[in-house]
Scaffold this motif. Sequence first.
Motif, PDB file in Angstrom:
ATOM      1  N   TRP A   1      -2.171  -7.633  -7.645  1.00 50.09           N
ATOM      2  CA  TRP A   1      -2.464  -7.280  -6.164  1.00 50.09           C
ATOM      3  C   TRP A   1      -3.774  -6.546  -5.814  1.00 50.09           C
ATOM      4  CZ3 TRP A   1       3.311  -5.194  -7.248  1.00 50.09           C
ATOM      5  CH2 TRP A   1       4.179  -6.500  -6.987  1.00 50.09           C
ATOM      6  N   MET A   2      -4.043  -5.655  -7.099  1.00 47.65           N
ATOM      7  CA  MET A   2      -5.416  -4.845  -6.768  1.00 47.65           C
ATOM      8  C   MET A   2      -6.635  -5.923  -6.673  1.00 47.65           C
ATOM      9  SD  MET A   2      -5.076  -1.607  -5.965  1.00 47.65           S
ATOM     10  CE  MET A   2      -6.422  -0.503  -6.594  1.00 47.65           C
ATOM     11  N   ARG A   3      -6.208  -6.849  -7.506  1.00 45.84           N
ATOM     12  CA  ARG A   3      -7.481  -7.950  -7.495  1.00 45.84           C
ATOM     13  C   ARG A   3      -7.299  -8.730  -6.145  1.00 45.84           C
ATOM     14  NH1 ARG A   3      -5.875 -10.485 -12.026  1.00 45.84           N
ATOM     15  NH2 ARG A   3      -7.341  -9.451 -13.121  1.00 45.84           N
ATOM     16  N   GLU A   4      -6.222  -8.920  -5.556  1.00 45.49           N
ATOM     17  CA  GLU A   4      -6.310  -9.634  -4.138  1.00 45.49           C
ATOM     18  C   GLU A   4      -6.784  -8.710  -3.186  1.00 45.49           C
ATOM     19  OE1 GLU A   4      -2.722 -11.828  -1.425  1.00 45.49           O
ATOM     20  OE2 GLU A   4      -2.358 -11.194  -3.351  1.00 45.49           O
ATOM     21  N   PHE A   5      -6.308  -7.606  -2.889  1.00 43.77           N
ATOM     22  CA  PHE A   5      -6.525  -6.753  -1.813  1.00 43.77           C
ATOM     23  C   PHE A   5      -7.968  -5.909  -2.041  1.00 43.77           C
ATOM     24  CE2 PHE A   5      -1.962  -7.110  -1.640  1.00 43.77           C
ATOM     25  CZ  PHE A   5      -1.949  -8.071  -0.633  1.00 43.77           C
ATOM     26  N   PHE A   6      -8.429  -5.479  -3.305  1.00 39.61           N
ATOM     27  CA  PHE A   6      -9.647  -4.589  -3.467  1.00 39.61           C
ATOM     28  C   PHE A   6     -10.515  -5.087  -4.216  1.00 39.61           C
ATOM     29  CE2 PHE A   6      -6.023  -1.948  -2.231  1.00 39.61           C
ATOM     30  CZ  PHE A   6      -6.507  -1.295  -1.278  1.00 39.61           C
ATOM     31  N   GLY A   7     -10.224  -6.131  -5.122  1.00 37.30           N
ATOM     32  CA  GLY A   7     -11.496  -7.094  -5.893  1.00 37.30           C
ATOM     33  C   GLY A   7     -11.104  -6.683  -7.414  1.00 37.30           C
ATOM     34  N   GLU A   8     -11.886  -7.187  -8.191  1.00 42.28           N
ATOM     35  CA  GLU A   8     -11.862  -7.576  -9.409  1.00 42.28           C
ATOM     36  C   GLU A   8     -12.103  -6.109 -10.237  1.00 42.28           C
ATOM     37  OE1 GLU A   8     -10.976  -9.759 -11.489  1.00 42.28           O
ATOM     38  OE2 GLU A   8     -11.185 -11.566 -10.156  1.00 42.28           O
ATOM     39  N   LYS A   9     -13.093  -5.260  -9.744  1.00 45.87           N
ATOM     40  CA  LYS A   9     -13.271  -3.755 -10.534  1.00 45.87           C
ATOM     41  C   LYS A   9     -11.892  -3.139 -10.418  1.00 45.87           C
ATOM     42  CE  LYS A   9     -16.393   0.378 -10.292  1.00 45.87           C
ATOM     43  NZ  LYS A   9     -17.583   0.862 -10.016  1.00 45.87           N
ATOM     44  N   ALA A  10     -11.384  -2.903  -9.109  1.00 48.86           N
ATOM     45  CA  ALA A  10     -10.003  -2.158  -8.793  1.00 48.86           C
ATOM     46  C   ALA A  10      -8.993  -2.905  -9.834  1.00 48.86           C
ATOM     47  CB  ALA A  10      -9.709  -2.402  -7.400  1.00 48.86           C
ATOM     48  N   ALA A  11      -9.088  -4.179 -10.007  1.00 56.83           N
ATOM     49  CA  ALA A  11      -7.952  -4.700 -10.990  1.00 56.83           C
ATOM     50  C   ALA A  11      -8.324  -4.307 -12.414  1.00 56.83           C
ATOM     51  CB  ALA A  11      -8.019  -6.291 -10.824  1.00 56.83           C
TER      52      ALA A  11
END
Length: 503
Positions: free
Chosen positions: A91-101
């Motif tokens: 979900w972090m990847r989806e909503f905030f991008g790869e770095k957040a994931a």
Amino acid sequence: MTETVSSSHSDSLNAEQEGYKQSLGRRQVQMIAIGGAIGTGLFLGSASRLHSTGPALVLSYAFVGVIAYLLMRALGELVLHRATSGAFVSWMREFFGEKAAFVTGWMYWLNWALTGIAELSAVAVYVKHWLPDMPSWATVLIALAVVLVVNLLSAKAFGEFEFWASVLKVGAIVVFLVIGLVVVIGQFDIGGHQAGVQNLYENPGGFWPASGDFAWYGPILVMSGVVFAYAAIEMVGVAAGEMADAKTEVPKAVNAVIFRIGVFYCGPILLLVCMLPTSEYTSGTSPFVTVFGRLGLGWMGDVIQAILIVAAMSSLNSGLYTTGRVLRSLGMSKEAPQFTLRMSPQGVPWAGIVLTSVIYVFGAILNAIDPDAFETALEAASIGVVFTWSSIFLCQIRLRQLVGKGVVPASTFQMPGSPWTSYVGLAFLALIIVGMGISGWQSSDEFWHKTNFLVVVFGIPIIAALLTGGWFLVRDKVVANTGGRIGAVWSDTGPTYPSEPKA
């Protein structure tokens, strides 16, 4: 509704679920939801909190329980938006991008890696109650071998282990609740003390002790420790990716959380303070063992000792299950070693599970060599819990923003009071970090023994530096893997990276 997500990102998000088997049924899901957060934090850790806080600890558990319920409602909305074994990482990847994931995944792994090492060491200690001559290293290896085999078999085997572990833990709590109610209502004598609700206010210092060794802010400050007793409640989000019917089972499990917190957490704490003065509970001895011993039911104390082993094994089992899936989610985007992508024909990400188990062994050895040094590392795991819970609230807020703008369809199970309820959750978690620093400072007269203070002041910057360095190490691989599309999948107007026309 705006155009759909680009095929590139859609394929990437969906690829995380390839190979998994939806084999967790209603019975297993319900017991995972009930028993997942019932562990050593309640059976053992509550003793020191009762001793240092007094009867007002009931309010501490109740308030943190409300935050835990809000967390689960936020999690439920995200699961019904998109169920995935990558959970918060995905979900972090989806909503905030790869770095957040990347940051979220490795923080969650750090939390479970350190927690699992501590649980292994705890199993070795608990077993000595029964087998005092048993070498700790042998206990560690046997315990790890059992949960490793369970995890490598299948998700269904994991679910069965957790089901029966939860049955034992919940069963022990129910037995205590029944006996406790009889003792308190009947005002029985317990080792020279009369049980009853009068103990709530006749306790030394009263209901909310604020004199002598107690401080008026004690029940508030102790919440920074109580929150970790609820850790693992979020595991339902990871398990949702392998549920046979997540859209039906997750709302049921989440809606029952507040009732279960009231019964299985606040209920036992309330009875404990009604049965004995809180000064009678001592750190290192389960309060349940103390009560049963005073009642002359020593054999029940032995049962609780056995339950402690089950609780620690359950935590180990959960640690291997979740880290294996989180590592695979990271590996899909080149943010973890590619070895972690490997799966068995039974749909088990065995490589990530084995990697974590190797860390468990080395960590348990480190703990045996220098437990004082490891204690600081263990407290660092607490930061991982706060970060993971924060990521769930943040993702829920962003999901609802996108729903409001018509970018994505609304989840069929929405968090009440959004976004303010998620803001309350985030504010509370920020205060938890402050509380850790304050309680850590007060914990010892020696600077280098102020463990929680050191973790907050030095540990957080060190972890941040390591994660920043790690991101720069993998960034080029991630960029190459995604074709440069490392930002969030969605913008305020639609897909961040619209599909390119096919040739």
